[in-house]
Motif scaffolding. Sequence first.
Motif, PDB file in Angstrom:
ATOM      1  N   ASN A   1      55.423   0.526 -40.966  1.00  0.00           N
ATOM      2  CA  ASN A   1      55.318  -0.136 -42.261  1.00  0.00           C
ATOM      3  C   ASN A   1      54.031   0.273 -42.971  1.00  0.00           C
ATOM      4  O   ASN A   1      54.024   0.592 -44.169  1.00  0.00           O
TER       5      ASN A   1
ATOM      6  N   SER B   1      51.622  -5.985 -46.512  1.00  0.00           N
ATOM      7  CA  SER B   1      52.320  -5.465 -45.346  1.00  0.00           C
ATOM      8  C   SER B   1      52.461  -6.611 -44.354  1.00  0.00           C
ATOM      9  O   SER B   1      52.281  -7.770 -44.707  1.00  0.00           O
TER      10      SER B   1
ATOM     11  N   TYR C   1      57.824  -5.706 -45.731  1.00  0.00           N
ATOM     12  CA  TYR C   1      57.403  -5.700 -44.330  1.00  0.00           C
ATOM     13  C   TYR C   1      58.275  -4.794 -43.459  1.00  0.00           C
ATOM     14  O   TYR C   1      58.143  -4.783 -42.231  1.00  0.00           O
ATOM     15  N   THR C   2      59.150  -4.012 -44.086  1.00  0.00           N
ATOM     16  CA  THR C   2      60.121  -3.224 -43.337  1.00  0.00           C
ATOM     17  C   THR C   2      59.528  -1.923 -42.810  1.00  0.00           C
ATOM     18  O   THR C   2      58.619  -1.344 -43.404  1.00  0.00           O
TER      19      THR C   2
ATOM     20  N   LEU D   1      60.530   1.098 -45.223  1.00  0.00           N
ATOM     21  CA  LEU D   1      60.109   0.895 -46.610  1.00  0.00           C
ATOM     22  C   LEU D   1      60.388   2.149 -47.439  1.00  0.00           C
ATOM     23  O   LEU D   1      60.007   3.254 -47.062  1.00  0.00           O
TER      24      LEU D   1
END
Length: 346
Positions: A271, A250, A222-223, A226
């Motif tokens: 994201n 996500s 979820y960053t 990513l």
Amino acid sequence: MANLELVLVHLDLKGAPPKLSYLAEIFPLFSALGANGLLIEYEDTFPYYGNLLSLRAAHAYSPQEIGVILRLAKLHHLEVIPLVQTFGHMEFVLKHKEFAHLREVSIYPNSLNPHKTQSRWLIQVMLQQVMELHAGIRWLHIGADEVYYLGEGEESKNLLSATSITIEDIFLSHVRAVAAHVVSAYPGVRPIAWDDMLRGASVYTLTESGVSPLLQPMIWDYTANLNVEDRIALVQKYRQCGFHKIWLASAFKGATGTSQQLTHIGHHLENHRRWQRVVEAVPRDVFQGMALTGWQRYDHFSVLCELLPVGIPSLAVCLQFLKNEASSPYRLTTKPFLCISSEESP
């Protein structure tokens, strides 16, 4: 997104579950924005009964209301995939005194003891009751993420000290048993599991575990930063282990802080931009779909974070990105999928 058959909106019902009237308003919106499925995590809002009656919260939906939700979903062309926790995040079950003896560690209610026969019975009955109200589904998500303190219970410690079995082996054995039960008891239904507890296992361990023919992993990240190449390598690793289809996850809300009140749309859009690069780098037949998660709480005992109405603008932006921007020509800037060696896999 061209490479994804299903784009799911995750409904986390373990905090501030929406009324049916609200769901009737947002389901057509989900569909119009580009979603074609729902990943529904009921937790204690499911109408458990009989020996599981204590799991049912006072505000749980009735069986009739579950039927209305499913009819609304079908009306708006949203395929439903229920999510039932079967290992970690079992607080809503193990907090009750009649199930407390099934905890991996007695003082922590989050993880199930996989060694007890009654643990297997508990999971099978939970799944049975959920499946009774979800006839005709194609997938069932069995959770299996963040199994904290696994290996720290007395039975696990004894097994680990007396044999060559590892914590990974204990995890994979339980997940294999749950997935095998689903496949056997509900023909035509394929289990899905979160992938975080699989990531550290070697290709050999995963291949030999027998898990890959039974379920489909859902890679979650979820960053906003990513790591695209790492995720591409992870996809390849799972393919090497024999997983035929892979899902991605996500987030459109609920992933930037346990008490977050307003959704950071830019974070979630970035994201999805990065997930798009992963999808574009991988052969078209690898991915089954993506779930856009929208967490209401980080766990059963946590405070509420952004509620669903607050996250709708972010969901709209992310779904429209997947539907429109991701279908436009894209110049691949990452290494091709097939050129990544196994040594680069995590």
